[in-house]
Design an enzyme around this catalytic site. Sequence first.
Site, PDB file in Angstrom:
ATOM      1  N   ILE A  19     119.220  97.782  46.189  1.00 23.26           N
ATOM      2  CA  ILE A  19     119.085  98.973  45.355  1.00 23.26           C
ATOM      3  C   ILE A  19     117.632  99.215  44.996  1.00 23.26           C
ATOM      4  O   ILE A  19     117.157 100.362  45.022  1.00 23.26           O
ATOM      5  CB  ILE A  19     119.945  98.824  44.086  1.00 23.26           C
ATOM      6  N   ASP A  60     107.758  86.509  38.849  1.00 23.00           N
ATOM      7  CA  ASP A  60     109.112  86.233  38.376  1.00 23.00           C
ATOM      8  C   ASP A  60     109.267  86.973  37.057  1.00 23.00           C
ATOM      9  O   ASP A  60     108.542  86.700  36.091  1.00 23.00           O
ATOM     10  CB  ASP A  60     109.283  84.727  38.175  1.00 23.00           C
ATOM     11  N   VAL A  61     110.200  87.921  36.983  1.00 23.68           N
ATOM     12  CA  VAL A  61     110.297  88.771  35.800  1.00 23.68           C
ATOM     13  C   VAL A  61     110.733  88.011  34.551  1.00 23.68           C
ATOM     14  O   VAL A  61     110.614  88.523  33.442  1.00 23.68           O
ATOM     15  CB  VAL A  61     111.252  89.960  36.034  1.00 23.68           C
ATOM     16  N   TYR A 152     127.413  87.030  33.241  1.00 27.29           N
ATOM     17  CA  TYR A 152     126.789  88.228  33.814  1.00 27.29           C
ATOM     18  C   TYR A 152     127.145  89.463  32.991  1.00 27.29           C
ATOM     19  O   TYR A 152     126.280  90.280  32.669  1.00 27.29           O
ATOM     20  CB  TYR A 152     127.261  88.378  35.256  1.00 27.29           C
TER      21      TYR A 152
END
Length: 254
Positions: A19, A60-61, A152
């Site tokens: 996406i 790396d966020v 999640y």
Amino acid sequence: MMTPLKGRHALVTGGGRGIGRAIASSLVRAGATVTVVGRSPATLEHAIMHGDAHAAAVADVTNAQAVEAAVHDAVARYGPVDVLIANAGAAVSMPFLKSGPEVFRQMMDVNLLGVTNMAQAVLGSMMERGFGRIVAVASTAGLKGYPYVSAYCAAKHAVVGFVRSLALETARVGVTVNAVCPGFTDTDLVAESLEKIMAKTGRSRDEAMAELVKHNPQGRLIQAAEVADAVLWLCGEGARSVTGQAIAVAGGEI
């Protein structure tokens, strides 16, 4: 070709695949200068090579310092970030009783802090300049529950709550904050999920696919380009009154 975002600098996390890659490509076609952020240099460079982005920053966020450094480099190259697409995320599937604190922490780190770290790195400049678009790619799991992905779902619900809150803080300063919530989308990650279902259950590919799409009233996977179209609209001038929303792209599931 219409270029409604000409002159805008857009930053897309997780922009090297799936996406995120589709969103980055749509922003490029709309005239934006696009920086993709992710952990895999090869994947990011592949996006640039195929014209789906202009530059890349490896980070790396979940690491706030790495995010700050990536944004600093992007700004030095192309100027302040006008559009942030916080797309990077991950999912883990297992029963709740096997989901220890480390699983919930991992899901919160990637899916929530990955969004808040990026927002904190770009929002100040947006507010100073009186323009900004922040779009978090959440999930239908941020709007409803699914079995075996409690961590999640909890993290994606947190993302939607964050979007709604930050939108109220920024409503008067020209910054909009929204989320798009795709259902199961036709990406390489979903292809991996199909393989896992087939391996664990012995089902055929068609049977495994039917399991994934059973929640979608249209009976199909969402296409990444459809999610990108929704994001592109939220980034445009015509959506300046749309903020604090969680828009499902899910064939009527929500």
